[in-house]
Design a protein around this motif. Structure first.
Motif, short mmCIF file in Angstrom:
data_model
loop_
_atom_site.label_atom_id
_atom_site.label_comp_id
_atom_site.label_asym_id
_atom_site.label_seq_id
_atom_site.Cartn_x
_atom_site.Cartn_y
_atom_site.Cartn_z
N UNK A 205 -10.66 13.33 -2.85
CA UNK A 205 -11.34 12.04 -2.99
C UNK A 205 -10.89 11.38 -4.30
N UNK A 206 -10.90 10.05 -4.35
CA UNK A 206 -10.41 9.34 -5.54
C UNK A 206 -11.20 9.60 -6.81
N UNK A 207 -12.46 10.04 -6.68
CA UNK A 207 -13.28 10.25 -7.88
C UNK A 207 -13.10 11.62 -8.50
N UNK A 208 -12.30 12.52 -7.90
CA UNK A 208 -11.99 13.78 -8.57
C UNK A 208 -11.28 13.47 -9.88
N UNK A 209 -11.66 14.12 -10.98
CA UNK A 209 -11.12 13.76 -12.30
C UNK A 209 -9.60 13.68 -12.35
N UNK A 210 -8.90 14.71 -11.81
CA UNK A 210 -7.44 14.70 -11.90
C UNK A 210 -6.83 13.63 -11.01
N UNK A 211 -7.50 13.32 -9.89
CA UNK A 211 -6.99 12.28 -8.99
C UNK A 211 -7.23 10.90 -9.59
N UNK A 212 -8.43 10.68 -10.13
CA UNK A 212 -8.75 9.38 -10.73
C UNK A 212 -7.86 9.11 -11.94
N UNK A 213 -7.58 10.15 -12.72
CA UNK A 213 -6.72 9.98 -13.91
C UNK A 213 -5.32 9.53 -13.50
N UNK A 214 -4.77 10.17 -12.46
CA UNK A 214 -3.43 9.80 -12.01
C UNK A 214 -3.41 8.36 -11.50
N UNK A 215 -4.40 8.00 -10.70
CA UNK A 215 -4.45 6.66 -10.12
C UNK A 215 -4.55 5.60 -11.21
N UNK A 216 -5.41 5.82 -12.19
CA UNK A 216 -5.60 4.82 -13.25
C UNK A 216 -4.39 4.74 -14.16
N UNK A 217 -3.70 5.87 -14.36
CA UNK A 217 -2.47 5.84 -15.16
C UNK A 217 -1.39 5.02 -14.47
N UNK A 218 -1.47 4.93 -13.15
CA UNK A 218 -0.51 4.13 -12.38
C UNK A 218 -1.02 2.70 -12.14
N UNK A 219 -2.07 2.33 -12.86
CA UNK A 219 -2.65 0.98 -12.79
C UNK A 219 -3.48 0.72 -11.53
N UNK A 220 -3.72 1.75 -10.73
CA UNK A 220 -4.62 1.59 -9.60
C UNK A 220 -6.06 1.62 -10.08
#
Length: 355
Positions: A205-220
């Protein structure tokens, strides 16, 4: 079996074709699939698979939700790759306007692609007796999964959205390669003899810490809509689209540059005589059924052939109770039993694909 074995030997010719770049062994794998269909070794709809003399047993069922066409697809291939102790199980849950079409395409191409890449990895592997150990077999499957996921994502470039989950066992080793938000749950016996669930996958899910971090680092962006509290979705930087409820998926190229990936998480677990069965199911099940409830439902079904259907039907009833006013999702499940009897250890190689 002789004809199938000769085609399996042909998979060793894994060199690339000059014009298409296509693995030569892929043609042999696809021919093998056609032959398996003729011999009723491949099931692409609800039903059961239990070949004479095999300890493998799979129960499959899929139910259309209330959102339109059923975008779930199933496939079970007994004696996968001409191996008597191997079974390929797959559930594909498409999403988006063309999700049902893409799910069918992946169902058609995934088994052959994985088989080809597996044989290629074997051909490149050093012929060392010590290398036949479980860790080496796991590494071969891991490499095959990673390569297959990348290839399938490329093949889908002209199509739309789908996400998948991969799982498999080799001998007494179960291999899990997970992409998406579906789940694999193992039922194993505790010391007191009761069955307990062991979740084998992570719901990406997008709210998992490692997943959310990657997405936000990519400007998502990751956030919930006001009318969907608790449902985190992935959004483009400057547009409230596409709103994916998972952080890993095949396709969805509009957001691949903003943190969405199709790389599987590959893990493994040694199975024992205590391990009874594994449930592979789409989120239509897990949104309303807990791991414990799923294990209880499957284990309490007198007829194994009806276990997947009963689980799906229980999930459908739970949707009506717990999600009133919300359109029911498509619901699909595969129940893969490890033993033909409680005392017989399973020696099986199985591969499964899920959303």
């Amino acid at each position: 079996m002789g004809h199938l074995s000769s085609m399996f030997n042909g998979l060793a010719r894994w060199k690339k074709g000059r014009s298409s770049g296509r693995c030569v062994g892929r043609d042999a794998a696809e021919a093998m699939a056609k032959e398996a269909k003729k011999n009723d070794l491949i099931l692409c709809s609800s039903g059961t698979v239990n070949v004479d003399g095999s300890k493998n047993y799979a129960s499959i069922f899929s139910k259309k939700g209330q959102k339109g066409v059923n975008q779930d697809c199933c496939v079970v291939w007994e004696e996968y790759g001409c191996q008597e102790d191997m079974i390929f199980c797959g559930i594909f849950d498409g999403h988006g306007p063309w999700g049902h079409f893409v799910a069918k395409r992946v169902r058609e191409s995934m088994p052959s692609s994985l088989l080809c890449n597996w044989q290629e990895a074997l051909a490149q592997s050093p012929l060392d007796v010590e290398k036949e150990k479980k860790d080496h077999r796991f590494n071969i499957w891991k490499h095959s999964y990673l390569k297959t996921c990348a290839a399938i994502d490329q093949e889908l470039f002209q199509y739309r959205k789908i996400d998948s989950f991969y799982s498999g066992t080799t001998g007494e080793l179960i291999i899990i390669a997970n992409v998406g938000d579906s789940r694999a749950v193992l039922a194993t016996s505790s010391d007191d003899g009761s069955l307990v669930p062991v979740q084998l996958t992570v719901d990406f899910k997008p709210n998992l810490p490692q997943e959310a971090e990657r997405i936000m680092q990519c400007q998502g962006r990751v956030f919930c809509l006001h009318d969907e509290p608790g449902v985190h979705r992935v959004w483009l930087p400057d547009e409230d689209s596409p709103g994916l409820a998972m952080s890993r998926a095949f396709g969805d190229y509009c957001i691949k540059d903003y943190g969405l990936i199709s790389v599987p998480e590959v893990t493994h677990r040694h199975i024992s005589t205590k391990d009874q069965f594994v449930v592979l199911a789409t989120d239509g099940v897990w949104d309303v059924i807990s791991n414990e409830e799923a294990v209880d439902i499957v284990s309490s079904t007198p007829d194994k052939a009806k276990s997947a259907k009963r689980l799906v039907e229980c999930a459908a009833h739970a949707w009506k109770r717990k999600r009133r006013g919300i359109a029911m999702d498509d619901i699909s499940a595969i129940c893969l039993f490890f033993h033909s009897s409680p005392s017989s250890p399973q020696q099986v190689t199985s591969v499964a694909t899920l959303k």
